[in-house]
Motif scaffolding. Structure first.
Motif, PDB file in Angstrom:
ATOM      1  N   SER A 202      14.852 -23.747  19.054  1.00 22.37           N
ATOM      2  CA  SER A 202      14.373 -24.948  19.727  1.00 22.37           C
ATOM      3  C   SER A 202      14.776 -24.947  21.205  1.00 22.37           C
ATOM      4  N   ARG A 203      16.042 -24.589  21.470  1.00 21.92           N
ATOM      5  CA  ARG A 203      16.539 -24.599  22.870  1.00 21.92           C
ATOM      6  C   ARG A 203      15.897 -23.477  23.680  1.00 21.92           C
ATOM      7  N   LEU A 204      15.589 -22.363  23.006  1.00 26.95           N
ATOM      8  CA  LEU A 204      14.959 -21.239  23.713  1.00 26.95           C
ATOM      9  C   LEU A 204      13.629 -21.670  24.334  1.00 26.95           C
ATOM     10  N   LEU A 205      12.853 -22.435  23.579  1.00 25.42           N
ATOM     11  CA  LEU A 205      11.559 -22.868  24.111  1.00 25.42           C
ATOM     12  C   LEU A 205      11.770 -23.748  25.352  1.00 25.42           C
ATOM     13  N   ASP A 206      12.723 -24.679  25.289  1.00 21.11           N
ATOM     14  CA  ASP A 206      12.988 -25.542  26.451  1.00 21.11           C
ATOM     15  C   ASP A 206      13.453 -24.732  27.643  1.00 21.11           C
ATOM     16  N   GLU A 207      14.233 -23.719  27.347  1.00 25.43           N
ATOM     17  CA  GLU A 207      14.742 -22.850  28.411  1.00 25.43           C
ATOM     18  C   GLU A 207      13.571 -22.134  29.091  1.00 25.43           C
ATOM     19  N   ILE A 208      12.643 -21.623  28.298  1.00 27.74           N
ATOM     20  CA  ILE A 208      11.473 -20.937  28.866  1.00 27.74           C
ATOM     21  C   ILE A 208      10.595 -21.918  29.638  1.00 27.74           C
ATOM     22  N   LEU A 209      10.469 -23.125  29.127  1.00 22.84           N
ATOM     23  CA  LEU A 209       9.651 -24.131  29.802  1.00 22.84           C
ATOM     24  C   LEU A 209      10.409 -24.785  30.958  1.00 22.84           C
ATOM     25  N   ASN A 210      11.691 -24.440  31.092  1.00 24.22           N
ATOM     26  CA  ASN A 210      12.563 -25.045  32.097  1.00 24.22           C
ATOM     27  C   ASN A 210      12.555 -26.567  31.984  1.00 24.22           C
ATOM     28  N   ARG A 211      12.705 -27.021  30.762  1.00 25.85           N
ATOM     29  CA  ARG A 211      12.658 -28.448  30.464  1.00 25.85           C
ATOM     30  C   ARG A 211      13.982 -28.894  29.902  1.00 25.85           C
ATOM     31  N   LYS A 212      14.274 -30.152  30.111  1.00 20.64           N
ATOM     32  CA  LYS A 212      15.474 -30.708  29.522  1.00 20.64           C
ATOM     33  C   LYS A 212      15.199 -30.910  28.033  1.00 20.64           C
ATOM     34  N   PRO A 213      16.052 -30.337  27.167  1.00 23.86           N
ATOM     35  CA  PRO A 213      15.809 -30.517  25.724  1.00 23.86           C
ATOM     36  C   PRO A 213      15.871 -31.993  25.330  1.00 23.86           C
TER      37      PRO A 213
END
Ligand SMILES: [Zn+2]
Length: 533
Positions: free
Chosen positions: A278-289
């Motif tokens: 889940s956090r990996l996707l936010d990291e790629i999207l550069n989004r705050k989880p």
């Protein structure tokens, strides 16, 4: 008892990419696909080859997967063309994907208004497309777009669209709630009726979240017979998103009505990787989880308030529906002004500080937290700053980089552009290093000043290279005596685990500076950097 097999179909890279502001590069797609393959999902829908160059190229990479089948998405053939003469269909065959998922209409209203063709022509487009791919030895899936709305309007026609693909030998017929307006009780009823005509082991569900029920609708569909479940990581998807696989997968494993009856291709021990995924996707999207995501959010197992905390300490089951470790998440005891000594002890345990319950340092820490909260600090959302404070009092944090002076200025030039510049004097092992940087704001400039000079920071450069600031928040508070600024910074690094730091001061630059220094210190501490001599 023999369990029935549920198939997990991820569409993060296709339907998830439809989201406003989301645009995956080929590398991003590969990273996400490999994480999904490691997790053990059955199908990864990689995109729409032929529709855009990124997707075409992604399929050409021929990435080797150990668990998942890469699936190509497309559309049923166009009216008035043969399948052999339809460039969309040829692009799918050229993609070399072993599974093909074609979307087509199943709502007569859409056939008439959106396509402007006859109901019979639409049925022919579905059956000809299915026949073609099955002849080519592809695993074929039909995504019945707007199926639930179509069924409500004209059940006979909606069913005949499904059958057009099914009788040709389609492996899966996916019932899509494309507009996301269907409710769970309707899904139960409609799926039960459909499964009298087409066995559930050939049916899939693709739910959107426009009523906040995508996960509930998916579970209802499974209980009513479908055996393929489509969704995305974190529910990424246009409008209100798709069904969230990060909620569905743990539900299949951890809730008895599902785990007793079903099994998936995911190894039970890999369910622990969900939080990371889940956090990996936010990291790629550069989004705050999103902290409040079920199961995997940072706040999913946070406890604040004396009563809850003391009960959780007696038995976590009092306020937790599962053990957070089962999904790779952690319990988080929130420290606040109302918290007592038990909160502090519990939080120290969570971060791994071993200290006796009657150690006077605990009282010292509690007082320090209370004093700081009085002047505007809040450690609720600032785990890393809390950990640094606690470990400093216990005496576990060495001195790393000292920053003796800094100077920040903000200028507006003749073209109206506002530029901030920062100069800071750092000290490592007695050596003074002057760093300068520029940025779109004072904090950005200060951060850049340190970042631009990372190679000069001697033994610390390798630890700080992958540090990134993800989010920066400012709040003006009125405490008892004066207005102060509270700055919160969220940071991350290549390992993908984010941390939160905080700074409070009457001056915004100083507050930012404190939060930034805590972020650096925390990174150095968690990576076991050596002390500065
Ligand atoms: Zn969709």
């Amino acid at each position: 008892m023999n369990k029935e097999r549920l198939y997990i179909f991820d569409t993060t890279l296709r339907d998830g990419e439809q989201t406003q502001g989301v645009d995956f590069s080929i590398d991003d797609k590969e990273k996400i696909a490999l994480a999904l393959d490691n997790l053990g999902v059955d199908y990864i829908e990689g995109g729409w080859p032929g529709a855009n160059p990124t997707d075409t190229e992604f399929f050409q990479k021929k990435i080797k997967f150990k668990n998942s089948k890469l699936t190509a998405f497309g559309m049923t053939k166009r009216t008035g063309r043969s399948v052999n003469n339809d460039p969309g269909i040829s692009a799918l065959l050229d993609s070399n994907a072993s599974s093909i998922c074609l979307v087509g209409k199943s709502w007569d209203f859409h056939v008439d208004v959106a396509l402007g063709i006859s109901n019979e022509e639409n049925l022919e487009n579905i059956s000809e497309s299915a026949k073609h791919f099955i002849k080519e030895k592809k695993e074929f899936m039909f995504d019945a777009e707007h199926f639930f709305d179509g069924y409500k309007n004209n059940p006979k026609y909606a069913l005949s669209c499904l059958k057009a693909a099914y009788v040709q030998g389609a492996r899966w017929i996916v019932l899509c709630d494309t507009n996301g307006g269907t409710l769970p009780h309707e899904v139960s009823k409609i799926v039960s009726e459909v499964s009298k005509q087409i066995p559930g082991k050939y049916l899939g569900i693709h739910a959107h979240n426009d009523t906040g029920n995508a996960v509930a609708n998916t579970l209802a569909a499974v209980l009513a017979g479908v055996r393929q479940v489509q969704g995305t990581i974190n529910g990424l998807g246009e409008r209100c998103g798709n069904a969230n696989l990060m909620s569905l997968i743990p539900t299949f494993f951890l809730k008895k009505d599902f785990s007793n009856k079903f099994e998936t291709n995911i190894n039970p021990r890999d369910v622990k990787n969900l939080t990371q995924c889940s956090r990996l996707l936010d990291e790629i999207l550069n989004r705050k989880p999103n902290q409040h995501l079920p199961y995997v959010g940072a706040a999913a197992f946070s406890h604040k308030g004396g009563l809850h905390v003391s009960a959780v300490q007696k038995d976590p089951k009092t306020y937790e529906h599962i053990n957070p470790e089962e999904v790779g998440n952690t319990r988080n005891i929130v420290v606040s002004d109302q918290a007592g000594k038990s909160n502090i002890i519990s939080r120290l345990k969570t971060i791994g500080v071993n200290i006796k319950e009657n150690d006077p340092k605990i009282k010292k820490l509690l007082e320090e937290v209370k004093d700081r909260e009085f002047i505007g600090y809040s450690y609720d959302g600032a785990d890393a700053s809390f950990e640094l404070l606690a470990r400093r009092i216990v005496g576990e944090i060495p001195r790393y980089i000292s920053i003796s002076e800094y100077d920040v200025s903000v200028k507006k030039n003749a073209t109206g552009k506002i530029i901030s510049t920062a100069k800071a004097q750092l000290e490592v092992d007695g050596e003074k290093i002057v760093c300068e940087g520029e940025g779109n704001g004072p904090v950005n400039a200060l951060d850049n000043a340190i970042r631009n000079n990372i190679d000069r920071l001697a033994k610390y450069s390798k630890y700080l290279k992958d540090l990134k600031l993800v989010d920066y928040k400012v709040r003006i508070l009125n405490t008892g005596t004066e207005a102060v600024t509270r700055v919160s910074i969220e940071s991350t690094d290549a390992k993908g685990k984010n941390w939160f730091t905080i700074g409070v001061s009457t001056n915004i630059i100083d507050a930012s500076f404190k939060a930034l220094v805590d972020s650096l210190d925390y990174k150095l501490f968690k990576d076991n950097a050596p002390a500065s001599s």
